[in-house]
Design a protein around this motif. Structure first.
Motif, PDB file in Angstrom:
ATOM      1  N   GLU A 137       0.832  -1.204   0.000  1.00 34.59           N
ATOM      2  CA  GLU A 137       0.000   0.000   0.000  1.00 34.59           C
ATOM      3  C   GLU A 137       0.868   1.256   0.000  1.00 34.59           C
ATOM      4  O   GLU A 137       0.585   2.219  -0.723  1.00 34.59           O
ATOM      5  CB  GLU A 137      -0.928  -0.020   1.215  1.00 34.59           C
ATOM      6  N   ASP A 138       1.928   1.248   0.793  1.00 37.29           N
ATOM      7  CA  ASP A 138       2.839   2.394   0.827  1.00 37.29           C
ATOM      8  C   ASP A 138       3.467   2.635  -0.540  1.00 37.29           C
ATOM      9  O   ASP A 138       3.600   3.781  -0.991  1.00 37.29           O
ATOM     10  CB  ASP A 138       3.949   2.172   1.864  1.00 37.29           C
ATOM     11  N   SER A 153       0.747   3.627  -3.279  1.00 30.34           N
ATOM     12  CA  SER A 153       0.185   4.953  -2.988  1.00 30.34           C
ATOM     13  C   SER A 153       1.266   6.026  -2.930  1.00 30.34           C
ATOM     14  O   SER A 153       0.967   7.193  -2.657  1.00 30.34           O
ATOM     15  CB  SER A 153      -0.570   4.926  -1.648  1.00 30.34           C
ATOM     16  N   ASN A 154       2.506   5.624  -3.160  1.00 31.38           N
ATOM     17  CA  ASN A 154       3.647   6.552  -3.170  1.00 31.38           C
ATOM     18  C   ASN A 154       3.729   7.364  -1.880  1.00 31.38           C
ATOM     19  O   ASN A 154       3.821   8.582  -1.884  1.00 31.38           O
ATOM     20  CB  ASN A 154       3.584   7.495  -4.383  1.00 31.38           C
ATOM     21  N   ARG A 155       3.751   6.620  -0.775  1.00 31.67           N
ATOM     22  CA  ARG A 155       3.837   7.279   0.531  1.00 31.67           C
ATOM     23  C   ARG A 155       5.263   7.763   0.819  1.00 31.67           C
ATOM     24  O   ARG A 155       6.223   7.331   0.183  1.00 31.67           O
ATOM     25  CB  ARG A 155       3.411   6.295   1.623  1.00 31.67           C
ATOM     26  N   LYS A 156       5.384   8.615   1.820  1.00 33.82           N
ATOM     27  CA  LYS A 156       6.692   9.122   2.226  1.00 33.82           C
ATOM     28  C   LYS A 156       7.504   8.006   2.895  1.00 33.82           C
ATOM     29  O   LYS A 156       6.936   7.094   3.511  1.00 33.82           O
ATOM     30  CB  LYS A 156       6.528  10.315   3.168  1.00 33.82           C
ATOM     31  N   ARG A 209       9.467   6.366   5.640  1.00 31.49           N
ATOM     32  CA  ARG A 209       9.568   6.481   7.094  1.00 31.49           C
ATOM     33  C   ARG A 209      10.862   5.809   7.561  1.00 31.49           C
ATOM     34  O   ARG A 209      11.475   5.023   6.841  1.00 31.49           O
ATOM     35  CB  ARG A 209       8.360   5.832   7.764  1.00 31.49           C
ATOM     36  N   ASP A 214       9.396  10.576  -1.095  1.00 29.69           N
ATOM     37  CA  ASP A 214       8.553   9.399  -1.275  1.00 29.69           C
ATOM     38  C   ASP A 214       9.235   8.414  -2.219  1.00 29.69           C
ATOM     39  O   ASP A 214      10.354   8.645  -2.680  1.00 29.69           O
ATOM     40  CB  ASP A 214       7.159   9.793  -1.768  1.00 29.69           C
TER      41      ASP A 214
END
Length: 493
Positions: free
Chosen positions: A103-104, A107-110, A112, A137
């Motif tokens: 999902e990360d 969805s091109n998440r930042k 962490r 990201d």
């Protein structure tokens, strides 16, 4: 005071003695000065996931989700084969973390920080994220870092569990691919099971020539063994594998012309002066490529060129097919005890067993040493090796030759950035060539990604026009040498 006009027409200067405008300033671009280079600002522009013209875009948008999907399938298969409830619940949680990672990514998440799972690479990872990649990201961080980050997050899915800390979601795939490599495996075992001997009646000059010819051909075997990269060849057929792994003389002669930057003779000039030296292999893929590496290393020992060989692998599953200690031990033991290949003769199995027994003896005697420094599984390129892993740099500085295998190691050597193709290899690898005490470095790489150096500009231009996609096809290769500065005292700034 008279009112000034609000705007004036620009004055035109009539200048007739200025020199004409010049062209060609970008033909020999060299890196930024060292004070300006950092992981988010490579020596030349970085490849990033949003660059649609580069392989980075296809990798981050398509290949990595596909690879992660197959990894989830593998974990589900293991779950379905388990019977212990606690272990099953623990695996379910690992799979949920993998789905969160999917999902990360999609969805091109930042990016962490990595959860502290007790691994030795955690301080290096989180320092680099904090210093250079806060707010970045998956698509706008440099491709090399973002891709490495994905594999480190994948390991985290298991490393924080109770029962599955060392689980390798790619191990099945690595074993199955090697099991389909029988034809090429026995092509080599039948030739090299017997210890190396010089032809009877040879003069010393003829012995040297025999060593030189074998060195050149085994270097090619070691080079093209890199063709089998599981992260790139997701849907290979058995026939595809046989074509890629052909080690016959005719095939090697045909592929010689595809080595676009070829320092084999210069490497021989270095190797031919060695007697009982130390050689290091920074390994790439498990399975057939590792097998080719070991055939090569075996001959280097038997010929007297080396008396000690260090193999540098990964501490855990990395970029699908990279060598881990488990892969290393599995290959040595399968050669001696296994019956992995179908329809092979007793003679073929005996040749493989004989070779495997000799390899295990090397390991027992300490002539072959497997190592896995935490630096190899960080997001740093090898430009930072001296700074971030000074102990490893000192260790490599003691080597007479360090051979970096494969595409990923080449990307890390060259900072994986948009260097001009005619950039000299020694310029492209920065401190690993120029730092005092740097050992001689070789890159054996079949070209499977965008960065290309030490290739004539006109050759790269012609291939760009005639064979779009040549940089990711695996058809072409480089064999490159940096002589380094061995023997000079190592200095840390």
């Amino acid at each position: 005071m008279a009112d000034q006009p609000l705007s004036q027409a620009p004055k035109k200067l009539l200048l007739t003695s200025l020199p004409p405008k010049q062209k060609g300033f970008g033909e020999h671009l060299y890196p930024r000065t060292p004070s300006r280079i950092d992981p988010n600002n490579p020596p030349w522009p970085a490849y990033r996931g949003y660059h649609e013209y580069s392989f980075a875009h296809a990798t981050m948008g398509q290949r990595l989700p596909t690879i992660l999907g197959k990894a989830i399938d593998d974990a589900v298969k293991t779950l379905n084969e388990e019977h212990d409830e606690d272990r099953m619940v623990d695996m379910v949680e690992c799979i949920e973390r993998m789905e969160d990672l999917m999902e990360d990514m999609t969805s091109n998440r930042k990016l962490r920080p990595i959860i502290d799972d007790g691994e030795g690479d955690i301080p290096l990872w989180n320092k680099e994220i904090a210093r250079y990649f806060r707010g970045k990201d998956f698509m706008n961080a440099p491709w090399l870092f973002a891709e490495a980050y994905k594999y480190r997050r994948l390991h985290e899915c298991f490393s924080v569990s109770k029962y599955w800390q060392d689980y390798d979601v790619f191990f099945r795939q690595k074993c199955e691919t090697f099991s389909r490599s029988g034809q090429a495996v026995f092509e080599l075992s039948l030739r090299f099971a017997q210890p190396f001997k010089y032809a009877e009646g040879n003069t010393e000059e003829q012995n040297t020539e025999q060593r030189r010819l074998l060195f050149h051909e085994l270097t090619q075997v070691c080079l093209w063994g890199n063709s089998t990269d599981l992260s790139l060849l997701i849907n290979m057929t058995e026939e595809d594998i046989k074509k890629l792994q052909s080690t016959g003389g005719d095939h090697l002669a045909a592929t010689e012309q595809n080595i676009l930057g070829n320092h084999k003779q210069e490497i021989w000039d270095v190797v031919s002066k060695m007697k009982g030296g130390r050689i290091d292999f920074v390994l790439d893929n498990a399975g057939f490529e590792l097998y080719c590496d070991l055939v090569y290393a075996d001959w280097l020992i038997q010929s007297g060129i080396a008396s000690e060989i260090h193999f540098h692998g990964k501490k855990f599953a990395w970029f699908v097919s990279d060598v881990t200690k488990k892969d290393w031990s599995w290959l040595l033991n399968i050669c001696v005890y296994g019956h992995l290949f179908k329809d092979q003769t007793n003679d073929e199995y005996a040749s493989l067993r004989k070779m495997g027994e000799r390899w295990k003896q090397y390991e027992k005697e300490g002539r072959w040493v497997y190592e896995s420094h935490p630096f190899w599984i960080t997001g740093y390129t090898f430009w930072e090796l001296q700074k971030e892993a000074p102990d490893l740099f000192l260790h490599l500085a003691d080597s007479d030759l360090v051979i970096f295998k494969g595409d990923l190691n080449h990307r890390k050597l060259t900072y994986d950035c948009h260097a001009p193709p005619n950039t000299p290899f020694e310029v492209a690898i920065g401190p690993l060539a120029s730092a005092p005490g740097a050992p001689p470095v070789v890159s054996l790489r079949t070209i499977k990604s965008d960065v290309v150096v030490n290739v004539p500009g006109e050759v790269a231009e012609r291939l760009d026009k005639e064979e779009p996609g040549w940089k990711i096809s695996g058809k072409y290769a480089v064999v490159l040498l940096s002589k380094g500065r061995k023997g000079e005292p190592v200095v840390f700034e």
